[in-house]
Design a protein around this motif. Structure first.
Motif, mmCIF file in Angstrom:
data_model
loop_
_atom_site.group_PDB
_atom_site.id
_atom_site.type_symbol
_atom_site.label_atom_id
_atom_site.label_comp_id
_atom_site.label_asym_id
_atom_site.label_seq_id
_atom_site.Cartn_x
_atom_site.Cartn_y
_atom_site.Cartn_z
ATOM 1 N N GLY A 96 -16.122 1.393 13.147
ATOM 2 C CA GLY A 96 -16.535 1.623 11.760
ATOM 3 C C GLY A 96 -15.411 1.186 10.844
ATOM 4 O O GLY A 96 -14.243 1.189 11.246
ATOM 5 N N ILE A 97 -15.748 0.817 9.606
ATOM 6 C CA ILE A 97 -14.720 0.353 8.673
ATOM 7 C C ILE A 97 -14.982 0.919 7.289
ATOM 8 O O ILE A 97 -16.133 1.052 6.856
ATOM 9 C CB ILE A 97 -14.648 -1.189 8.619
ATOM 10 C CG1 ILE A 97 -13.477 -1.647 7.738
ATOM 11 C CG2 ILE A 97 -15.969 -1.801 8.184
ATOM 12 C CD1 ILE A 97 -13.138 -3.114 7.868
ATOM 13 N N VAL A 98 -13.893 1.274 6.602
ATOM 14 C CA VAL A 98 -13.945 1.737 5.214
ATOM 15 C C VAL A 98 -13.097 0.778 4.388
ATOM 16 O O VAL A 98 -11.932 0.537 4.707
ATOM 17 C CB VAL A 98 -13.393 3.174 5.070
ATOM 18 C CG1 VAL A 98 -13.551 3.652 3.622
ATOM 19 C CG2 VAL A 98 -14.108 4.121 6.024
ATOM 20 N N GLN A 160 -15.899 7.503 -1.975
ATOM 21 C CA GLN A 160 -15.156 7.140 -0.773
ATOM 22 C C GLN A 160 -15.544 8.035 0.393
ATOM 23 O O GLN A 160 -15.537 7.591 1.551
ATOM 24 C CB GLN A 160 -13.654 7.200 -1.047
ATOM 25 C CG GLN A 160 -12.796 6.475 -0.025
ATOM 26 C CD GLN A 160 -13.080 4.995 0.065
ATOM 27 O OE1 GLN A 160 -14.185 4.570 0.395
ATOM 28 N NE2 GLN A 160 -12.078 4.185 -0.227
ATOM 29 N N ARG A 161 -15.893 9.275 0.124
ATOM 30 C CA ARG A 161 -16.400 10.157 1.183
ATOM 31 C C ARG A 161 -17.737 9.623 1.719
ATOM 32 O O ARG A 161 -18.015 9.700 2.926
ATOM 33 C CB ARG A 161 -16.568 11.581 0.663
ATOM 34 C CG ARG A 161 -15.256 12.311 0.412
ATOM 35 C CD ARG A 161 -15.490 13.650 -0.265
ATOM 36 N NE ARG A 161 -14.229 14.288 -0.619
ATOM 37 C CZ ARG A 161 -13.615 15.206 0.127
ATOM 38 N NH1 ARG A 161 -14.150 15.594 1.280
ATOM 39 N NH2 ARG A 161 -12.470 15.733 -0.246
ATOM 40 N N ILE A 162 -18.564 9.104 0.815
ATOM 41 C CA ILE A 162 -19.839 8.504 1.240
ATOM 42 C C ILE A 162 -19.582 7.290 2.123
ATOM 43 O O ILE A 162 -20.224 7.104 3.169
ATOM 44 C CB ILE A 162 -20.675 8.113 0.010
ATOM 45 C CG1 ILE A 162 -21.113 9.372 -0.756
ATOM 46 C CG2 ILE A 162 -21.897 7.282 0.410
ATOM 47 C CD1 ILE A 162 -21.659 9.091 -2.138
ATOM 48 N N ALA A 163 -18.621 6.446 1.718
ATOM 49 C CA ALA A 163 -18.276 5.266 2.515
ATOM 50 C C ALA A 163 -17.750 5.681 3.887
ATOM 51 O O ALA A 163 -18.062 5.051 4.906
ATOM 52 C CB ALA A 163 -17.241 4.425 1.781
ATOM 53 N N LEU A 164 -16.972 6.757 3.916
ATOM 54 C CA LEU A 164 -16.455 7.258 5.189
ATOM 55 C C LEU A 164 -17.588 7.799 6.063
ATOM 56 O O LEU A 164 -17.618 7.558 7.276
ATOM 57 C CB LEU A 164 -15.413 8.351 4.930
ATOM 58 C CG LEU A 164 -14.813 9.035 6.154
ATOM 59 C CD1 LEU A 164 -14.148 8.020 7.075
ATOM 60 C CD2 LEU A 164 -13.806 10.103 5.719
ATOM 61 N N ALA A 165 -18.532 8.502 5.433
ATOM 62 C CA ALA A 165 -19.682 9.022 6.187
ATOM 63 C C ALA A 165 -20.467 7.887 6.830
ATOM 64 O O ALA A 165 -20.891 7.984 7.989
ATOM 65 C CB ALA A 165 -20.577 9.841 5.263
#
Length: 265
Positions: A96-98, A160-165
């Motif tokens: 996975g990537i952020v 950014q939390r959404i992107a991490l999720a």
């Protein structure tokens, strides 16, 4: 310990556009003969000035670009960026990537639930996908009913939390961050750092973190890789490299890059 991710001799050169039909073709080298081992369960920070080759290295490791020469292996399996997208589903399932800009990486026309759940559908992962989206929203500190909202309704830290999720919804073994905290203020940055540390401890995630912020690397990473002009110039345990750098470039870099002070952590 056997490396989960292994790169040998990675090089990436790009054609420089000709200014006339009679000009000789020239190249620019973004990455030059890089070797890297990332152990299962470790956390590796990659630091260096802008243009040092950090993002190029990450893109090659994840087969988002094709090396001019060199090889990448994930858990002993060759990674080939020339393969068709469907042929790389096995790698996408494991990683996975952020990215740096949380807003640019989220489709504003899609609900948060669809954004987070997209890897589950794209990779054909079975199970109750909606339940998994609700679960991972809780993992990153957001409410499950936020799945119905859209990216513009959230703050930068929440995006950014959404992107991490989205990056962890399919339970990858390797999580890569390409400057994922640089667009956030100090308080939110500290919160995301704590969240990443918790997820790593709970799920055994292996992390590769590109960052210009030494504080991020110091707090999160076991090992650090220093890059300059497309080359890895120093690497080793984080504490040793940051406290006892062996090359002059690393010493200059550490002296010039802002850090998170003790009162800001």
């Amino acid at each position: 310990m056997t490396a989960l991710l292994r790169a040998r001799g990675l090089t990436r050169r790009y054609h420089v556009p000709k200014t006339s039909p009679f000009e000789r073709q020239t190249f620019t080298t973004a990455l030059d003969d890089a070797d890297l081992d990332v152990r299962q369960g470790s956390s590796v920070g990659i630091i260096g000035e802008s243009g040092s080759g950090k993002s190029t290295l990450v893109r090659l490791l994840l087969a988002l670009d094709t090396p001019t020469s060199g090889t990448v292996e994930f858990d002993g399996r060759p990674v080939d960026g020339r393969e068709r997208a469907r042929s790389l589903h096995w790698l996408r399932r494991e990683t996975g990537i952020v990215f740096q800009d949380p807003y640019a990486s989220l489709d504003p026309r899609m609900s948060v639930g669809r954004i987070i759940g997209e890897p589950l559908w794209a990779l054909g992962i079975d199970g109750d996908r909606r339940a998994r989206v609700r679960e991972v929203l809780g993992d990153v500190g957001l409410e499950s009913d936020m799945a119905e909202r859209f990216p513009h309704e959230f703050s930068g830290g929440q995006r950014q939390r959404i992107a991490l999720a989205r990056a962890i919804v399919h339970r990858p073994r390797l999580l890569v961050g390409d400057e994922p905290l640089s667009a956030l203020d100090v308080t939110v940055r500290a919160q995301i750092l704590a969240l990443l540390a918790d997820l790593r401890a709970r799920d055994g995630l292996t992390l590769v973190m590109v960052s210009h912020d030494i504080g991020v690397v110091q707090n999160l990473c076991d090992e650090v890789v220093v890059m300059k002009d497309g080359r890895i110039v120093e690497e080793g345990p984080t504490e040793k490299v940051l406290l006892q750098p062996q090359v002059s470039y690393t010493r200059r870099l550490l002296a010039s890059i802002p850090t998170i002070g003790p009162d800001e952590r």
